[in-house]
Design an enzyme around this catalytic site. Structure first.
Site, PDB file in Angstrom:
ATOM      1  CE1 TYR A 122      -2.914  -3.084   0.682  1.00 46.38           C
ATOM      2  CE2 TYR A 122      -4.529  -1.402   0.768  1.00 46.38           C
ATOM      3  CZ  TYR A 122      -4.264  -2.495   0.764  1.00 46.38           C
ATOM      4  OH  TYR A 122      -5.260  -3.415   0.445  1.00 46.38           O
ATOM      5  CE  LYS A 168       4.710 -17.433  -1.333  1.00 44.90           C
ATOM      6  NZ  LYS A 168       3.948 -18.974  -1.341  1.00 44.90           N
ATOM      7  CG  ASP A 202       1.066 -20.281   0.012  1.00 52.60           C
ATOM      8  OD1 ASP A 202       1.813 -20.208   1.252  1.00 52.60           O
ATOM      9  OD2 ASP A 202       1.776 -20.991  -0.723  1.00 52.60           O
ATOM     10  CG  ASP A 226      -7.382  -5.829   1.495  1.00 51.61           C
ATOM     11  OD1 ASP A 226      -8.491  -5.519   2.155  1.00 51.61           O
ATOM     12  OD2 ASP A 226      -7.230  -5.925   0.245  1.00 51.61           O
ATOM     13  CG  ASP A 230     -12.513  -9.255   2.029  1.00 51.20           C
ATOM     14  OD1 ASP A 230     -12.423  -8.643   3.297  1.00 51.20           O
ATOM     15  OD2 ASP A 230     -12.673  -8.818   0.903  1.00 51.20           O
TER      16      ASP A 230
END
Ligand code: IPM
Ligand code: MG
Length: 335
Positions: A122, A168, A202, A226, A230
């Site tokens: 971001y 990651k 992941d 983010d 969700d």
């Protein structure tokens, strides 16, 4: 008294926020409200998606309750959400996700996702050249320390025991590696009583769906947070239930994690649960935990009595849902 800046915004924002304000007014006599414009509504009135006056009011108030804004497809548009996060230095995004309704065939979930809210993907620094676009992604030690420190304090204050750092670092060795090593260092030196765990992003996404009980708290970088919030909200029954807090050392903005859903705006079917729970998160942040607990109890009572909102196939629209919650808040109504 605590002053709250109310930012209804666009789409279903004004509907769910007005329901939340009614519930907050009924639950607490410690609050006063100031309204300010944001989003498309603000652009039409003042020529800016986040007018200077709005930011000023947000700064002056003790906290803010924000609805949602509709993204505008235009070159001069940048999300006012990202701007206020940056301007008010709201470095922590906190998203508690848990089931309010049992969904058959799905495992229960009760996780708090703490997301770094200022940098990572971001940073919004995209450079064009002949070949394409390069996106800069900053991961700083300072921001990593701040967010891990926040997660540790939040865990202690809210009775959470295990923090999973999600990254990651097998691919983004230097940047995500810095985030992960900062987590390891801080947990090793100050994490007494807390369990430290790590997961690649992941496999975390998979596990949130297949074995959500594996998670208690997650601390992660901006974009991963983010996406994972969700995913977690989907496991819990949809975005309609997920509140979100943007928190800094001086300022805070609470919001439902869902967007402005223009397709259902004005139809009276928006589910105000997430906005109301964002309001109760705000009360806890302001030290009004008792009032917050009563709101949560009143919302839970609605769902545990078998009622369902329209988004879940039930018959309760926004007004009917709000009436029930207000009724549940009256003295003697909760058991
Ligand atoms: C969220 C939203 C925002 C984000 C958008 C509106 C910029 O998706 O709060 O999760 O990406 O952070
Ligand atoms: Mg999002």
């Amino acid at each position: 008294m605590k002053r709250v800046c109310v930012l209804p915004g666009d789409g279903i924002g004004p509907e769910v926020v007005s329901s939340a304000v009614k519930v907050l007014e009924a639950a607490s006599d410690e609050l006063e409200f100031v309204h300010a414009d944001i989003g498309r509504t603000a652009y039409e009135r003042h020529g800016s998606y986040l007018p200077g006056d709005t930011l000023k009011t947000m700064r002056e108030c003790d906290s803010c309750l924000f609805g949602a804004v509709t993204t505008v497809e235009s070159a001069d548009y940048s999300s006012p959400v990202l701007t206020f996060r940056k301007e008010l230095d709201l470095y922590a995004n906190v998203r508690p996700v848990r089931n309010l309704v049992k969904i058959s065939g799905r495992s229960p979930i009760d996780v708090v996702i703490v997301r770094e809210n200022t940098e990572g993907m971001y940073t919004q620094n995209e450079v064009f050249d002949d070949i394409g676009v390069t996106t800069m992604r900053r991961v700083s030690r300072k921001a990593s320390e701040r967010i891990v420190g926040f997660a540790m304090r939040y865990a202690r204050a809210n009775g959470r025991r295990r923090i999973t750092c999600v990254h990651k670092s097998n691919v983004l060795k230097a940047s995500d590696g810095l985030f992960a090593s900062t987590f390891r260092e801080l947990m090793a030196s100050g994490g007494i009583g807390l369990e430290a765990d790590e997961q690649l992003v992941d496999s975390c996404a998979l596990k949130l769906v297949t074995e959500p009980s594996a998670f208690d708290m997650i601390v992660t970088l901006n974009l991963y947070g983010d996406i994972l919030s969700d995913v977690a909200a989907g496991v819990a029954g949809g975005l309609g239930f997920a509140p979100s807090g943007n928190i800094g050392d001086k300022h805070s903005v609470f919001e439902p994690a869902h967007g402005s859903a223009p397709d259902i705006a004005g139809r009276g079917v928006a589910n105000p649960t997430a906005a109301i729970l964002a309001g109760s998160m705000m009360l806890r942040h302001l030290g009004l935990s008792e009032d917050a607990g009563r709101i949560e109890g009143a919302v839970m009572q609605f769902y545990s009595s078998g009622h369902l909102t329209a988004d879940l196939g039930g018959r309760h629209g926004s007004d009917s849902f709000t009436e029930h919650v207000l009724r549940n808040l009256r003295p003697g109504a909760q058991h």
